[in-house]
Design a protein around this motif. Structure first.
Motif, short mmCIF file in Angstrom:
data_model
loop_
_atom_site.label_atom_id
_atom_site.label_comp_id
_atom_site.label_asym_id
_atom_site.label_seq_id
_atom_site.Cartn_x
_atom_site.Cartn_y
_atom_site.Cartn_z
N ILE A 4 3.87 19.92 8.13
CA ILE A 4 3.01 20.03 6.96
C ILE A 4 3.29 18.88 6.00
O ILE A 4 2.36 18.30 5.41
N ASP A 5 4.56 18.52 5.84
CA ASP A 5 4.90 17.38 4.98
C ASP A 5 4.33 16.08 5.53
O ASP A 5 3.87 15.23 4.75
N ARG A 6 4.36 15.90 6.84
CA ARG A 6 3.79 14.69 7.43
C ARG A 6 2.29 14.62 7.16
O ARG A 6 1.76 13.55 6.83
N ILE A 7 1.58 15.72 7.31
CA ILE A 7 0.15 15.75 7.04
C ILE A 7 -0.12 15.47 5.56
O ILE A 7 -1.02 14.70 5.20
N ALA A 8 0.66 16.07 4.68
CA ALA A 8 0.48 15.86 3.24
C ALA A 8 0.73 14.41 2.87
O ALA A 8 -0.01 13.83 2.07
N ASN A 9 1.77 13.79 3.44
CA ASN A 9 2.05 12.39 3.15
C ASN A 9 0.96 11.48 3.69
O ASN A 9 0.63 10.46 3.08
N ALA A 10 0.39 11.83 4.83
CA ALA A 10 -0.69 11.02 5.40
C ALA A 10 -1.95 11.12 4.54
O ALA A 10 -2.71 10.15 4.45
N CYS A 11 -2.19 12.25 3.93
CA CYS A 11 -3.39 12.45 3.12
C CYS A 11 -3.21 12.01 1.67
O CYS A 11 -4.18 11.99 0.91
N ASP A 12 -2.01 11.65 1.28
CA ASP A 12 -1.74 11.26 -0.11
C ASP A 12 -2.13 9.80 -0.32
O ASP A 12 -1.32 8.90 -0.15
N LEU A 68 2.23 12.40 -4.51
CA LEU A 68 3.44 13.08 -4.02
C LEU A 68 4.69 12.24 -4.25
O LEU A 68 5.73 12.76 -4.65
N ALA A 69 4.59 10.95 -4.01
CA ALA A 69 5.75 10.07 -4.23
C ALA A 69 6.12 10.04 -5.70
O ALA A 69 7.31 10.07 -6.06
N GLU A 70 5.12 10.01 -6.57
CA GLU A 70 5.39 10.01 -8.01
C GLU A 70 6.02 11.33 -8.44
O GLU A 70 6.96 11.35 -9.25
N ARG A 71 5.56 12.42 -7.88
CA ARG A 71 6.11 13.73 -8.23
C ARG A 71 7.56 13.84 -7.76
O ARG A 71 8.42 14.37 -8.46
N ARG A 72 7.85 13.32 -6.56
CA ARG A 72 9.24 13.36 -6.06
C ARG A 72 10.15 12.51 -6.93
O ARG A 72 11.28 12.89 -7.23
#
Length: 88
Positions: A35-43, A48-52
């Motif tokens: 799920i994280d891989r899919i979310a990173n691909a769609c970002d 997401l990187a800014e939130r992390r």
């Protein structure tokens, strides 16, 4: 003698809870990896990187503040003017 037995039991329970927590965290990371891989691909916008990055910065500042509080906690507890700190 009873306190030693209670301390050993409490230590065992704390260690068991930490072990279960770590195991659960590891299983959750494995399950959430696709799920994280899919979310990173769609970002596309980099949200997401800014939130992390924001979370890491908040966590480090919180840990630093906790460390500074701990360093002076004994002095603060013995200080007769400790309740007047908000006035400075």
């Amino acid at each position: 003698m009873q306190t030693l037995a209670v301390d050993i039991a409490a230590t065992f329970l704390d260690d068991a809870a930490a072990l279960l927590s770590g195991f659960g965290r590891a299983v959750l990371r494995i399950v959430m990896a696709p799920i994280d891989r899919i979310a990173n691909a769609c970002d596309i916008a980099g949200v997401l990187a800014e939130r992390r990055a924001t979370f890491r910065m908040w966590r480090s500042s919180r840990a630093r503040a906790r460390h500074e509080r701990r360093r002076f906690s004994l002095l603060g507890r013995l200080n007769p003017f400790r309740h007047l700190a908000h006035l400075t």
